[in-house]
Structures are given as structure tokens and as C-alpha cells.
Design a protein around this motif. Structure first.
Motif, PDB file in Angstrom:
ATOM      1  N   GLY A  83       8.604  31.588 -40.308  1.00  0.00           N
ATOM      2  CA  GLY A  83       9.487  30.880 -41.219  1.00  0.00           C
ATOM      3  C   GLY A  83      10.937  31.302 -41.159  1.00  0.00           C
ATOM      4  O   GLY A  83      11.637  31.203 -42.173  1.00  0.00           O
TER       5      GLY A  83
ATOM      6  N   SER B 238      13.486  29.088 -42.549  1.00  0.00           N
ATOM      7  CA  SER B 238      13.695  29.071 -43.994  1.00  0.00           C
ATOM      8  C   SER B 238      14.781  30.045 -44.429  1.00  0.00           C
ATOM      9  O   SER B 238      15.167  30.063 -45.588  1.00  0.00           O
TER      10      SER B 238
ATOM     11  N   ASP C   4       9.869  29.685 -35.820  1.00  0.00           N
ATOM     12  CA  ASP C   4       9.188  28.974 -36.891  1.00  0.00           C
ATOM     13  C   ASP C   4       7.921  29.684 -37.378  1.00  0.00           C
ATOM     14  O   ASP C   4       7.443  29.415 -38.480  1.00  0.00           O
TER      15      ASP C   4
ATOM     16  N   SER D  90       6.824  32.483 -46.268  1.00  0.00           N
ATOM     17  CA  SER D  90       7.127  32.625 -44.845  1.00  0.00           C
ATOM     18  C   SER D  90       7.516  31.233 -44.362  1.00  0.00           C
ATOM     19  O   SER D  90       8.503  30.676 -44.810  1.00  0.00           O
ATOM     20  N   HIS D  91       6.747  30.626 -43.439  1.00  0.00           N
ATOM     21  CA  HIS D  91       6.960  29.212 -43.133  1.00  0.00           C
ATOM     22  C   HIS D  91       6.484  28.366 -44.301  1.00  0.00           C
ATOM     23  O   HIS D  91       6.863  27.220 -44.456  1.00  0.00           O
TER      24      HIS D  91
END
Length: 404
Positions: free
Chosen positions: A229, A232, A226, A84-85
Motif C-alpha cells: 500500500g 496510499s 502496491d 496497508s493497501h
């Protein structure tokens, strides 16, 4: 709609599962509810106190059976490991919402077969070996290879495994200690989620933003992006184009559709976002030590509390650059972060070491020390340690020794 800074803190804390009395005997269902509420329990290799993903549940429920998360993840498959993050445990209900990313990684130029690896034949051989032999760790592979350096100097086999994990072709079936054991995704993720239709990227990302808003209570648009994530989700396609999340457009659509409300928050430069009908407690009584990786800190430490997240400045810098210590846990009291302490479990001596203790400016050291001492005693018992030792470092250390 205008929200004060105090109201913003209370909204965030309530959404994250704080403020309600801890149960006398936490149950597996209570652990399940916390995992689904916060969405992401971050995994990390540092183990000076206890693995990071166990702490957020403890902070909200108090002493709970430590094997509960393992049962939910590796036996009942209600949670799954995914990037994820960072590397996290996520509710398996999110799996279909992440499939678009996995699919893009299978075709992306940088992430062909899921990772920056040159030998695609080797990646396919690793997949075939697991398909034939069943769950394997990197050390079980016929051609696992050796590490290429410290930290994340992954071996050739580890790169292949992580590539296949990122692509959604493998999943984490369990752990040996902290070492991942991989298996085919269809042998880990329940069929109802594995076979569920994968929404288009925009639709999935909007839903992830909305779920993030439910989890954090209040945040900026960037904070919502964020939290799970979405930063990403930058994948380079074969034509060289980098796919990014169209955040302003998605937020605008969520507001227009009535799923989010844009608000003005005292002291915030950027607008905040809440879900309609978000819970705003008139008062909030909480007391908890927080993991450095707690989702509350990631989402709200700076905007809601003006509190510097201790991870980047403490954990991953040389010792001489650390201000507060190494594994620094913020202390939540009432509706504010009032202190922080560097903790370590000395298993050989069965002692909880308080290597530093600090009180935040403007807080009453005596009151903070008394409440922190009680919380440390609870943590000591949960970790099955016999004693607490407090060193002299920090502006709260002396008061904490007196309180203990």
C-alpha cells in the motif's frame, strides 16, 4: 537475466508459501510463519463464506484451528491491524517501518489527527475517554454519533477512532464479532516495537519494498509499491504539498545496493524485480482455493497468470454486472490458476453452496473437476458443514457434480 512466464509463476507461488506438502496437523507456529511470509492478510466485512483473512492461511496450510490468527493478533500481539493497501493484519515487526506515515498524518493538513474530520476537539475527547475507560468500540463512546449512510458512512465517533488509529495513537485491541475495539497504542503494541526508532521515510519505504519483493517472489516495480500500500502514502502537508513515494529512485537504489535484481520476464511490458537468490522450483504441485483477497492474486494474478482478479469485477458491482458470481474463489492447481467458483456457506442448512463453477480455457474439465471436488470436500469439513450443493451455473458445474 531472462525469466519465462512459467518460471515467473513458480517463483511467485513458492515465495507465497505454495508448493510444499500441507502439514498433517497445522500448528500455531505454522500459522505464524505464513503470516510473516505473506506480510498482509486483508480484512473485509463480507462474510458469505468465512472472513477473508482466515482463508489465505487455510489455502497454504489446509485445515488449521480458526482461532489461531485471533490468538496471534489480539492475545499474543504478534500481528496488528493497520491500513496497508487496505485494512490488513501485519506482522508487528513492520510497526516501526510504518511510523513515518503515522507521524506525517499527525501533521498533515488533510489528515490532522489522522483523518478528514473537522472537529478536532471531539477527536481529542475520544482519545481521552479511551485513555480513562480502557478499550472501547464506537458504540461504547459517550458521543459516538450515528451513521451517515450505507457502506462507509461512518459516524462522527467512528471517524475520530479511525483518525487516531491512522495516526498511531490508538490500536485495535480486539473484535466483538467484526466490530473493532480500540485502545491506546501503548497498551496493544509490544514495547520493543513501539519504542523502536522510526526510520526516515525513504529508508522505511525502501525496506518495505524489499520485504514486498521477498513476499511476492517476482513483480514489477509498481506491483512492489502496491503490495503493502505504498500508493496510499500520499499525505497533503500544511503547505499543500502532497508527499509521494519516489518509486524509480528507491528501486534504483535497491538494485545498486544489490538488494534487488532487475529481470526481463516473458510477456511483461515492464521489467520485473526479484531478490538475489530467489527460489525457482523445477516443478510445483499445489492445490488450493484462494480468497478473492489473497495476496497472491493482488501481486501476481494478472502479470504471472493472465488471470483477472475477481474482486473489482464481481464483488463490488451490481448483481446484473457480475460474470462469475459474488464471492468468487480462483482454483489453483499445479502451478496455474485453472478455474473459479462462487461459494457460500449456508449455515442454516449446514451446506457449502457452489453457486457457479468455471474452468479456464484450455484446461481439462474432467481433471479440474476431480481435483476441485476434493478441495471443496476439505473446505466443507473445515467450515464444519455437512454437505455440498452444486448448482447448474458455469461450464464446470456438470463435471463437478459428476466428480462429487
Amino acid at each position: 537475466m531472462e525469466i519465462s512466464s512459467v518460471e515467473a509463476r513458480r517463483i511467485a507461488l513458492a515465495a507465497q508459501g505454495f508448493g510444499r506438502a500441507r502439514p498433517v496437523r497445522p500448528t500455531l507456529d505454522g500459522v505464524r510463519k505464513i503470516a510473516r511470509r505473506v506480510l498482509a492478510l486483508q480484512l473485509d466485512s463480507v462474510n458469505v463464506l468465512i472472513r477473508s483473512h482466515y482463508l489465505p492461511v487455510y489455502s497454504r496450510l489446509g485445515p488449521y484451528p480458526q482461532d489461531s490468527l485471533d490468538r496471534l493478533t489480539y492475545r499474543r500481539h504478534e500481528l496488528f491491524e493497520c491500513w496497508s493497501h487496505a485494512s490488513c493484519l501485519l506482522p508487528v515487526e513492520l510497526f516501526p517501518l510504518l511510523r513515518h506515515r503515522m507521524i506525517m498524518m499527525q501533521t498533515g493538513r488533510t489528515y490532522s489527527l489522522g483523518g478528514p474530520v473537522a472537529d478536532h476537539d471531539h477527536v481529542r475527547a475520544v482519545y481521552d475517554e479511551i485513555a480513562e475507560r480502557g478499550p472501547l468500540a464506537v458504540g461504547d463512546l459517550t458521543e459516538g454519533g450515528g451513521r451517515t449512510g450505507k457502506w462507509w458512512g461512518w459516524s462522527k465517533g467512528k471517524q475520530a477512532l479511525e483518525a487516531l488509529l491512522e495516526c498511531g495513537q490508538l490500536a485495535v485491541a480486539g473484535r466483538r464479532g467484526f466490530t473493532r475495539v480500540y485502545d491506546l497504542v501503548e497498551r496493544v503494541v509490544p514495547r520493543e516495537f513501539l519504542d523502536a526508532p522510526a526510520p526516515p521515510a525513504d529508508e522505511a519505504q525502501k525496506e518495505l519494498l524489499h520485504r514486498s519483493a521477498l513476499a511476492v517472489g517476482i513483480s514489477t516495480g509498481r506491483g512492489l509499491r502496491d503490495y503493502l500500500g505504498l500508493t496510499s502514502f500520499r499525505i497533503r502537508q500544511p503547505d499543500g504539498k502532497v508527499i509521494k513515494v519516489p518509486l524509480p529512485r528507491l528501486l534504483g537504489e535497491l538494485v545498486e545496493e544489490g538488494q534487488l535484481t532487475r529481470v526481463t520476464v516473458e510477456g511483461w511490458r515492464d521489467p520485473g524485480y526479484v531478490v538475489p537468490g530467489v527460489r525457482l522450483p523445477r516443478s510445483l504441485r499445489a492445490r488450493a482455493l484462494l480468497s478473492p483477497f489473497d495476496s497472491l492474486l493482488r501481486a501476481s494474478a494478472q502479470p504471472c497468470f493472465g488471470f483477472t482478479n475477481p474482486i473489482a469485477k464481481q464483488l463490488y458491482v451490481p448483481a446484473e454486472q457480475r460474470v462469475y458470481g459474488y464471492y468468487v474463489l480462483p482454483f489453483l492447481l499445479g502451478d496455474d490458476l485453472v478455474g473459479r467458483c462462487d461459494l457460500k456457506a449456508d449455515r442454516d442448512r449446514s451446506t457449502l453452496l457452489v453457486q457457479s463453477a468455471y474452468v479456464e480455457p484450455g484446461r481439462d474439465p474432467g481433471h479440474v473437476a476431480s481435483e476441485l471436488a476434493a478441495e471443496l470436500a476439505l473446505l466443507r469439513d473445515w467450515l464444519q458443514l455437512d454437505s455440498i450443493k452444486i448448482t447448474g451455473r458455469g461450464n464446470l458445474a456438470a463435471a463437478l457434480r459428476r466428480a462429487g
